[in-house]
Design a protein around this motif. Structure first.
Motif, short mmCIF file in Angstrom:
data_model
loop_
_atom_site.label_atom_id
_atom_site.label_comp_id
_atom_site.label_asym_id
_atom_site.label_seq_id
_atom_site.Cartn_x
_atom_site.Cartn_y
_atom_site.Cartn_z
N PRO A 69 4.18 37.21 22.76
CA PRO A 69 5.20 38.04 22.11
C PRO A 69 5.69 37.41 20.80
O PRO A 69 5.79 36.18 20.69
N ASP A 70 5.95 38.24 19.82
CA ASP A 70 6.45 37.75 18.54
C ASP A 70 7.95 37.46 18.58
O ASP A 70 8.44 36.65 17.80
N LYS A 71 8.66 38.13 19.47
CA LYS A 71 10.08 37.90 19.64
C LYS A 71 10.42 38.01 21.13
O LYS A 71 9.76 38.75 21.87
N ILE A 72 11.45 37.27 21.54
CA ILE A 72 11.95 37.37 22.91
C ILE A 72 13.44 37.72 22.88
O ILE A 72 14.23 37.02 22.25
N PHE A 73 13.79 38.82 23.56
CA PHE A 73 15.17 39.30 23.60
C PHE A 73 15.78 38.96 24.96
O PHE A 73 15.13 39.09 25.99
N GLN A 79 27.01 39.58 19.63
CA GLN A 79 28.01 39.12 18.67
C GLN A 79 28.14 37.60 18.64
O GLN A 79 28.85 37.04 17.82
N LYS A 80 27.42 36.94 19.56
CA LYS A 80 27.46 35.49 19.61
C LYS A 80 26.06 34.90 19.43
O LYS A 80 25.68 33.93 20.09
N GLN A 81 25.30 35.51 18.51
CA GLN A 81 23.96 35.02 18.21
C GLN A 81 24.01 33.58 17.72
O GLN A 81 23.13 32.78 18.03
N ASP A 82 25.06 33.23 16.98
CA ASP A 82 25.18 31.87 16.47
C ASP A 82 25.28 30.86 17.61
O ASP A 82 24.73 29.76 17.54
N LYS A 83 25.97 31.25 18.69
CA LYS A 83 26.08 30.37 19.85
C LYS A 83 24.73 30.22 20.55
O LYS A 83 24.38 29.14 21.04
N LEU A 84 23.97 31.30 20.59
CA LEU A 84 22.63 31.24 21.18
C LEU A 84 21.72 30.36 20.33
O LEU A 84 20.92 29.59 20.87
N LEU A 106 13.43 30.66 31.96
CA LEU A 106 12.27 31.51 31.69
C LEU A 106 12.11 31.85 30.21
O LEU A 106 11.07 31.57 29.61
N ALA A 107 13.15 32.42 29.60
CA ALA A 107 13.03 32.85 28.20
C ALA A 107 12.90 31.67 27.24
O ALA A 107 12.00 31.64 26.39
N LEU A 108 13.80 30.70 27.37
CA LEU A 108 13.75 29.54 26.48
C LEU A 108 12.47 28.74 26.70
O LEU A 108 11.82 28.31 25.74
N LEU A 114 5.81 28.98 22.76
CA LEU A 114 5.27 29.84 21.71
C LEU A 114 5.58 29.32 20.31
O LEU A 114 5.06 29.85 19.32
N GLY A 115 6.45 28.32 20.23
CA GLY A 115 6.83 27.79 18.92
C GLY A 115 7.83 28.66 18.19
O GLY A 115 7.97 28.57 16.96
N HIS A 116 8.56 29.51 18.92
CA HIS A 116 9.56 30.36 18.29
C HIS A 116 10.74 29.51 17.81
O HIS A 116 11.05 28.46 18.41
N THR A 117 11.40 29.98 16.79
CA THR A 117 12.55 29.25 16.25
C THR A 117 13.86 29.71 16.87
O THR A 117 14.89 29.07 16.68
N LYS A 118 13.84 30.82 17.60
CA LYS A 118 15.07 31.34 18.19
C LYS A 118 14.79 32.37 19.28
O LYS A 118 13.67 32.90 19.37
N LEU A 119 15.82 32.66 20.06
CA LEU A 119 15.85 33.80 20.97
C LEU A 119 16.78 34.83 20.34
O LEU A 119 17.64 34.50 19.53
N PHE A 120 16.63 36.11 20.73
CA PHE A 120 17.43 37.17 20.13
C PHE A 120 18.39 37.76 21.16
O PHE A 120 17.98 38.25 22.21
#
Length: 266
Positions: A69-73, A79-84, A106-108, A114-120
């Motif tokens: 997956p290109d993104k994981i939600f 509203q607290k994306q910065d905290k995530l 699981l998600a993290l 996958l080398g993702h820089t963030k979760l959404f």
């Protein structure tokens, strides 16, 4: 002549629309690993930190990595994306050893592989779930049969889930939460029971259901807004009740096609 031209244009548009490649969405519904007791149904805790469960989580994460997956939600207040983001940037090994929740385990875990820089973050919190008011509305309306059915159904659901928790492996349990039967049960209560709650001039049941739909619809809106044209595949990890609702939205959306977890884990 104008009618012929219009028909040709419409035909071209239909062909283009039908040939548009759908984006794949791996939709995973799950129980809450940490079992904070926030849901109406009270389910026993499952030990996801055991050696066996940790090996299973590694296997699931590796299979998700292969899916790509290109993104994981995830079910985190949007509203607290910065905290995530701050959470995601912490030491991965430490998080996996200390945090029991499904977002971490699981998600993290999968996102890091996958080398993702963030979760959404996509959870929408500005709704209410007035279950106590629903019961009061049923009582005031003399809907004793409905109250009894609600209580019996809840007890049966809790008993069934607790039996599975005692018997199933973690993988089997998660797969079970993504079956057609499970999805229908998650949605069925709202339409069959909650919706009828209250007198004819009291729509407390319909209000509760509408708030539940609203929360999930807003979450789906965020998925659509955050999924870019370059994203061919995405993954969504939510509580099973939310995932069941999203399936209903996706069924009528030509943008996405669902990829089942059972297929990914083969």
């Amino acid at each position: 002549m104008q009618k012929i031209i219009l028909l040709l244009v419409l035909t071209t548009l239909n062909l283009t629309f039908s040939q548009t490649k759908k984006k794949q969405i791996l939709l995973i519904g799950t129980f809450h690993f940490q079992n904070p007791g926030l849901d109406v149904a009270q389910i026993n805790a499952f030990n996801v930190m055991s050696d066996k469960s940790q090996k299973e989580l590694e296997n699931i994460a590796n299979k998700i990595k292969k899916f790509g997956p290109d993104k994981i939600f995830v079910e985190w207040n949007y509203q607290k994306q910065d905290k995530l983001d701050q959470f995601y940037s912490k030491n991965t090994d430490s998080l996996l050893q200390k945090k029991v929740d499904e977002i971490t385990q699981l998600a993290l875990r999968a996102a890091k592989k996958l080398g993702h820089t963030k979760l959404f973050a996509i959870d929408y919190k500005n709704t209410v779930f007035p279950y106590d008011s629903l019961v009061k509305g049923m009582t005031a309306a003399g809907q004793l049969d409905l109250i009894t059915k609600d209580e019996e159904d809840m007890k049966q659901f809790e008993a069934n889930q607790n039996k599975k928790i005692a018997k199933f492996s973690l993988t089997e349990l998660i797969l079970d939460f993504n079956t057609k039967v499970s999805n229908e049960q998650n949605i069925g209560w709202y339409i069959e029971t909650a919706l009828k709650g209250g007198k004819t001039d009291n729509f407390v049941g319909a209000f509760l259901v509408s708030e539940w739909y609203k929360r999930n619809l807003y979450m789906y809106a965020l998925i659509k807004k955050l999924t870019e044209s370059k994203d061919d595949k995405v993954m969504v990890l939510l509580g099973a009740g939310h995932a069941a609702m999203l399936r209903e939205f996706i069924a009528h959306d030509p943008t996405f096609e669902i990829v089942e977890l059972a297929t990914v884990l083969k």
